[in-house]
Design an enzyme around this catalytic site. Structure first.
Site, PDB file in Angstrom:
ATOM      1  N   ASN A  57       0.740  -1.176   0.063  1.00 35.13           N
ATOM      2  CA  ASN A  57       0.119   0.045  -0.073  1.00 35.13           C
ATOM      3  C   ASN A  57       1.027   1.298   0.238  1.00 35.13           C
ATOM      4  OD1 ASN A  57       0.745   0.719   2.714  1.00 35.13           O
ATOM      5  ND2 ASN A  57      -0.425  -1.029   3.349  1.00 35.13           N
TER       6      ASN A  57
ATOM      7  N   VAL B  96      -7.886  -7.592  -0.347  1.00 34.90           N
ATOM      8  CA  VAL B  96      -8.518  -6.374   0.379  1.00 34.90           C
ATOM      9  C   VAL B  96      -8.974  -5.418  -0.589  1.00 34.90           C
ATOM     10  CG1 VAL B  96      -8.075  -4.881   1.941  1.00 34.90           C
ATOM     11  CG2 VAL B  96      -7.195  -6.994   2.368  1.00 34.90           C
TER      12      VAL B  96
ATOM     13  N   ASP C 230       1.257  -8.869   1.733  1.00 32.03           N
ATOM     14  CA  ASP C 230       2.166  -7.792   2.158  1.00 32.03           C
ATOM     15  C   ASP C 230       2.662  -8.239   3.608  1.00 32.03           C
ATOM     16  OD1 ASP C 230       3.475  -5.502   2.655  1.00 32.03           O
ATOM     17  OD2 ASP C 230       1.845  -4.205   2.787  1.00 32.03           O
TER      18      ASP C 230
ATOM     19  N   GLY D 215      -2.491  -9.591   4.595  1.00 33.93           N
ATOM     20  CA  GLY D 215      -2.448 -10.259   3.168  1.00 33.93           C
ATOM     21  C   GLY D 215      -1.083 -10.733   2.700  1.00 33.93           C
TER      22      GLY D 215
HETATM   23  N1  AR6 Z   1       1.137 -15.791  -1.486  1.00 36.89           N
HETATM   24  C1  AR6 Z   1       0.415 -15.614  -2.448  1.00 36.89           C
HETATM   25  N2  AR6 Z   1      -0.748 -15.039  -2.625  1.00 36.89           N
HETATM   26  C2  AR6 Z   1      -1.294 -14.570  -1.335  1.00 36.89           C
HETATM   27  C3  AR6 Z   1      -0.615 -14.586  -0.319  1.00 36.89           C
HETATM   28  C4  AR6 Z   1       0.636 -15.433  -0.284  1.00 36.89           C
HETATM   29  N3  AR6 Z   1       1.382 -15.517   0.797  1.00 36.89           N
HETATM   30  N4  AR6 Z   1      -1.307 -14.283   0.557  1.00 36.89           N
HETATM   31  C5  AR6 Z   1      -2.453 -13.572   0.044  1.00 36.89           C
HETATM   32  N5  AR6 Z   1      -2.391 -13.723  -1.288  1.00 36.89           N
HETATM   33  P1  AR6 Z   1      -3.957  -8.839  -0.619  1.00 36.89           P
HETATM   34  P2  AR6 Z   1      -4.356  -6.164  -2.064  1.00 36.89           P
HETATM   35  C6  AR6 Z   1      -3.323 -13.427  -2.562  1.00 36.89           C
HETATM   36  O1  AR6 Z   1      -5.190  -8.569   0.168  1.00 36.89           O
HETATM   37  O2  AR6 Z   1      -5.826  -6.786  -2.627  1.00 36.89           O
HETATM   38  C7  AR6 Z   1      -2.625  -5.552   2.567  1.00 36.89           C
HETATM   39  O3  AR6 Z   1      -2.837  -5.093   3.776  1.00 36.89           O
HETATM   40  C8  AR6 Z   1      -4.784 -13.334  -2.045  1.00 36.89           C
HETATM   41  O4  AR6 Z   1      -5.466 -14.312  -2.093  1.00 36.89           O
HETATM   42  O5  AR6 Z   1      -2.862  -9.259  -0.073  1.00 36.89           O
HETATM   43  O6  AR6 Z   1      -3.549  -5.775  -3.257  1.00 36.89           O
HETATM   44  C9  AR6 Z   1      -1.641  -4.428   2.125  1.00 36.89           C
HETATM   45  O7  AR6 Z   1      -0.738  -3.879   3.110  1.00 36.89           O
HETATM   46  C10 AR6 Z   1      -5.096 -12.245  -3.280  1.00 36.89           C
HETATM   47  O8  AR6 Z   1      -5.504 -12.946  -4.304  1.00 36.89           O
HETATM   48  O9  AR6 Z   1      -3.406  -7.389  -1.419  1.00 36.89           O
HETATM   49  C11 AR6 Z   1      -2.664  -3.276   1.370  1.00 36.89           C
HETATM   50  O10 AR6 Z   1      -3.108  -2.481   2.443  1.00 36.89           O
HETATM   51  C12 AR6 Z   1      -3.677 -11.495  -3.480  1.00 36.89           C
HETATM   52  O11 AR6 Z   1      -2.709 -12.075  -2.823  1.00 36.89           O
HETATM   53  C13 AR6 Z   1      -3.832  -4.242   1.082  1.00 36.89           C
HETATM   54  O12 AR6 Z   1      -3.754  -5.470   1.594  1.00 36.89           O
HETATM   55  C14 AR6 Z   1      -3.744 -10.117  -3.112  1.00 36.89           C
HETATM   56  O13 AR6 Z   1      -4.314  -9.756  -1.631  1.00 36.89           O
HETATM   57  C15 AR6 Z   1      -3.375  -4.744  -0.658  1.00 36.89           C
HETATM   58  O14 AR6 Z   1      -4.571  -5.333  -1.026  1.00 36.89           O
END
Ligand code: AR6
Length: 173
Positions: A24, A125, A34, A32
């Site tokens: 972010n 998210v 991150d 997630g």
């Molecule tokens: N390996 C691979 N994919 C993953 C993993 C992992 N370990 N964990 C989650 N995913 P998100 P965004 C997938 O929410 O939507 C954070 O708080 C998940 O299933 O991680 O870009 C940041 O700090 C989904 O398909 O990222 C930001 O504030 C994808 O990764 C915000 O969330 C992205 O999910 C960013 O939101």
């Protein structure tokens, strides 16, 4: 040769040259993928992000931009952090998502990366519909390959479930 493939799993475990973080604007970590990257990679990643905030981006990383840091304790050498668009509030979510992929690919290429793993930027998210995100990701990667045939880049799209990988496969076919 440039190529795209898919896999299902935890991106923090991937032994590639660089992994992309769906971060972010603050670059200070979060939930997630991150959160998983900062937990697995350790404090060196946060320290590098803090230095970037103090120098390059005092007001935060704009949506669609990307920066590169150490991978810390990760198997990957580098992490490329990008701030994806928040789907329901970004003025141009499709354009900014494409820009995220393009900037990550450009940064990777500039650092001589040969194997690069992406998570589904904004598809958690941040609420970007997974089908549209997969289509934009693959189209943007293919457009980059057409412009940089010499890049010799193997891109791995990492899904977090087999259902998500099936969506990616549909657009690769
Ligand atoms: N390996 C691979 N994919 C993953 C993993 C992992 N370990 N964990 C989650 N995913 P998100 P965004 C997938 O929410 O939507 C954070 O708080 C998940 O299933 O991680 O870009 C940041 O700090 C989904 O398909 O990222 C930001 O504030 C994808 O990764 C915000 O969330 C992205 O999910 C960013 O939101």
């Amino acid at each position: 040769m440039n190529s795209i493939e898919t896999t299902t799993g935890d991106i923090t475990r991937m032994a590639v040259d660089a992994i992309v973080n769906a971060a972010n604007a603050s670059l200070m970590g979060g939930g997630g993928v991150d959160g998983a990257i900062h937990r697995a990679g350790g404090p060196a990643i946060l320290a590098a992000c803090q230095a970037i905030r103090q120098t390059l981006y005092p007001d935060g990383l704009p949506s669609g931009e990307a920066v590169l840091t150490t991978g810390g304790n990760l198997p990957a050498r580098w992490v490329i952090h990008t701030a994806g668009p928040v789907y329901h509030t970004d003025p141009d979510p499709e354009g900014h998502l494409a820009q995220c992929y393009r900037r990550c690919l450009e940064l990777a290429h500039a650092h001589g990366v040969k194997r690069l793993a992406f998570p589904g930027i904004s598809t958690g998210v941040y609420g970007f519909p997974k089908e549209a995100a997969a289509r934009i990701a693959i189209a943007t990667i293919r457009a980059f390959f057409a412009q940089a045939p010499e890049a010799d880049l193997n891109v791995i799209l990492v899904a977090f479930s087999t259902a998500d990988e099936a969506i990616l496969q549909q657009y690769l076919a």
